[in-house]
Enzyme design. Structure first.
Site, PDB file in Angstrom:
ATOM      1  N   ARG A  49     -33.867 -39.043 -37.940  1.00 44.88           N
ATOM      2  CA  ARG A  49     -33.895 -39.550 -36.552  1.00 44.88           C
ATOM      3  C   ARG A  49     -33.881 -41.072 -36.605  1.00 44.88           C
ATOM      4  O   ARG A  49     -34.894 -41.728 -36.906  1.00 44.88           O
ATOM      5  CB  ARG A  49     -35.134 -39.052 -35.817  1.00 44.88           C
ATOM      6  CG  ARG A  49     -35.250 -39.580 -34.407  1.00 44.88           C
ATOM      7  CD  ARG A  49     -34.151 -39.139 -33.481  1.00 44.88           C
ATOM      8  NE  ARG A  49     -34.302 -37.726 -33.079  1.00 44.88           N
ATOM      9  CZ  ARG A  49     -33.373 -37.082 -32.409  1.00 44.88           C
ATOM     10  NH1 ARG A  49     -32.229 -37.672 -32.129  1.00 44.88           N
ATOM     11  NH2 ARG A  49     -33.547 -35.829 -32.050  1.00 44.88           N
ATOM     12  N   GLN A  68     -24.599 -29.410 -32.686  1.00 44.03           N
ATOM     13  CA  GLN A  68     -24.420 -30.648 -31.885  1.00 44.03           C
ATOM     14  C   GLN A  68     -24.094 -31.802 -32.826  1.00 44.03           C
ATOM     15  O   GLN A  68     -24.743 -31.970 -33.863  1.00 44.03           O
ATOM     16  CB  GLN A  68     -25.728 -30.960 -31.132  1.00 44.03           C
ATOM     17  CG  GLN A  68     -25.851 -32.423 -30.726  1.00 44.03           C
ATOM     18  CD  GLN A  68     -26.150 -32.643 -29.255  1.00 44.03           C
ATOM     19  OE1 GLN A  68     -25.609 -31.954 -28.399  1.00 44.03           O
ATOM     20  NE2 GLN A  68     -26.994 -33.600 -28.984  1.00 44.03           N
ATOM     21  N   ARG A  73     -23.653 -34.829 -40.734  1.00 43.18           N
ATOM     22  CA  ARG A  73     -24.925 -35.575 -40.886  1.00 43.18           C
ATOM     23  C   ARG A  73     -25.997 -34.762 -41.601  1.00 43.18           C
ATOM     24  O   ARG A  73     -27.038 -35.295 -41.971  1.00 43.18           O
ATOM     25  CB  ARG A  73     -25.416 -36.091 -39.546  1.00 43.18           C
ATOM     26  CG  ARG A  73     -25.746 -35.011 -38.520  1.00 43.18           C
ATOM     27  CD  ARG A  73     -26.244 -35.632 -37.215  1.00 43.18           C
ATOM     28  NE  ARG A  73     -26.494 -34.597 -36.209  1.00 43.18           N
ATOM     29  CZ  ARG A  73     -27.112 -34.814 -35.070  1.00 43.18           C
ATOM     30  NH1 ARG A  73     -27.541 -36.037 -34.770  1.00 43.18           N
ATOM     31  NH2 ARG A  73     -27.313 -33.839 -34.202  1.00 43.18           N
ATOM     32  N   HIS A 143     -23.383 -42.888 -34.460  1.00 39.19           N
ATOM     33  CA  HIS A 143     -24.445 -42.714 -33.449  1.00 39.19           C
ATOM     34  C   HIS A 143     -25.582 -43.723 -33.707  1.00 39.19           C
ATOM     35  O   HIS A 143     -26.728 -43.331 -34.015  1.00 39.19           O
ATOM     36  CB  HIS A 143     -24.966 -41.273 -33.554  1.00 39.19           C
ATOM     37  CG  HIS A 143     -25.767 -40.828 -32.373  1.00 39.19           C
ATOM     38  ND1 HIS A 143     -26.967 -41.398 -31.999  1.00 39.19           N
ATOM     39  CD2 HIS A 143     -25.549 -39.828 -31.487  1.00 39.19           C
ATOM     40  CE1 HIS A 143     -27.437 -40.765 -30.934  1.00 39.19           C
ATOM     41  NE2 HIS A 143     -26.599 -39.826 -30.614  1.00 39.19           N
ATOM     42  N   GLU A 243     -22.786 -46.343 -29.331  1.00 42.20           N
ATOM     43  CA  GLU A 243     -22.071 -45.514 -30.313  1.00 42.20           C
ATOM     44  C   GLU A 243     -20.557 -45.718 -30.217  1.00 42.20           C
ATOM     45  O   GLU A 243     -19.946 -45.346 -29.217  1.00 42.20           O
ATOM     46  CB  GLU A 243     -22.438 -44.053 -30.075  1.00 42.20           C
ATOM     47  CG  GLU A 243     -23.954 -43.841 -30.018  1.00 42.20           C
ATOM     48  CD  GLU A 243     -24.359 -42.524 -29.382  1.00 42.20           C
ATOM     49  OE1 GLU A 243     -23.574 -41.551 -29.471  1.00 42.20           O
ATOM     50  OE2 GLU A 243     -25.451 -42.463 -28.791  1.00 42.20           O
TER      51      GLU A 243
END
Ligand code: TA6
Length: 270
Positions: A49, A68, A73, A143, A243
């Site tokens: 995170r 998602q 990642r 992101h 982003e």
């Protein structure tokens, strides 16, 4: 969780092999560029995170059997090369290819290369090659979670008059002047080809991208911040996501053998 630590005369960085996920970047004379949640678990199979998650081969949640923001990642990348070009510049190259697991989610052969240039400027190149015999479509995004002094101190500039999809009410709107944040914001700007400037008190971050015409601006605000995984209830004050992406209509289709590059660079001024 294995990561690479880079230190040179201009900057230092930490990049996890999972997701080729940079989660620390600091130049010698500036503050940390990236926000990293104090509640991030650093568990394999769970995206860190904060830092810069790579959303690939999808941005968003549009495909039923795709996680998602895609699967990259949470995948373990191969560390291919670390090159110290001079005392102020280090290049790090990671690679990911299809696997049995990835083909269950997205049945294509691909090669994904991520190249980081670590100096007083952070540059990242995301290169996708279609190694399959059929075409495929990708959407993608850096992101990026920017560390800020406080959400009430920032403005995001150069998106004035740009159209955006407000994902909170699914309405298309036009940006009026700079963006300041006093509530949850989750916007996908389209047709963006110019640099973006994040201002935070006396700090300026210049965001340049190429290969992309969409930019997402996101802050979860109070309620979402308290409910999202790996985030404290106060986290919304500490970061903003800007982003650089190929999102929604800005998708990229690759024929067999073709490749595409999404690039971004972040530089800081006082
Ligand atoms: O980029 C904005 C967004 O799509 C938000 O809607 C929110 O879901 C955020 O990404 C975080 O997503 P994640 O899957 O990392 O929790």
């Amino acid at each position: 969780m294995e990561y690479v630590e880079i230190k040179n005369s201009s900057a230092s960085a930490k990049i996890a092999l999972q997701g080729a996920h940079i989660f620390e970047f600091k130049t010698r004379d500036k503050d940390e560029l990236l926000w990293l949640s104090g509640e991030s678990d650093f568990l394999l199979g769970k995206a860190i995170r904060g830092g810069i998650p790579l959303c690939w081969p999808r941005f968003g949640n549009l495909d039923k059997n795709m996680p998602q923001h895609g699967f990259a990642r949470e995948a373990i990348f191969e560390l291919v090369d670390i090159k110290e070009l001079n005392e102020n510049l280090t290049e790090v190259l990671f690679k990911l290819k299809e696997s049995k697991e990835s083909r269950k989610i997205w049945d294509y052969k691909f090669e994904l290369e991520v190249k980081f240039s670590i100096s007083d400027i952070l540059e990242i190149e995301l290169k996708t090659r279609n190694c399959d015999s059929k075409e495929f479509m990708i959407t993608q995004a850096f992101h990026t979670y920017f560390k800020i002094s406080n959400i009430s101190n920032i403005s995001i500039n150069n998106l004035d008059k740009k159209y955006y999809l407000d994902t909170l009410d699914d309405k298309v709107k036009v940006q009026n002047r700079e963006i300041t944040i006093e509530q949850e914001v989750d916007r996908v700007y389209q047709g963006v080809e110019n640099d973006i400037v994040l201002k935070d008190l006396d700090r300026t971050i210049n965001i340049k991208s190429s290969g992309s015409k969409s930019v997402i601006v996101w802050n979860p605000w109070i309620e979402k911040s308290a409910s999202m995984s790996g985030m404290s209830s106060e986290a919304y004050k500490e970061f903003v996501c800007i982003e650089s992406a190929n999102a929604f209509e800005d998708f990229v289709t690759l024929l067999p053998g073709e490749s595409t590059e999404l690039k971004v660079s972040y530089s800081q001024e006082d």
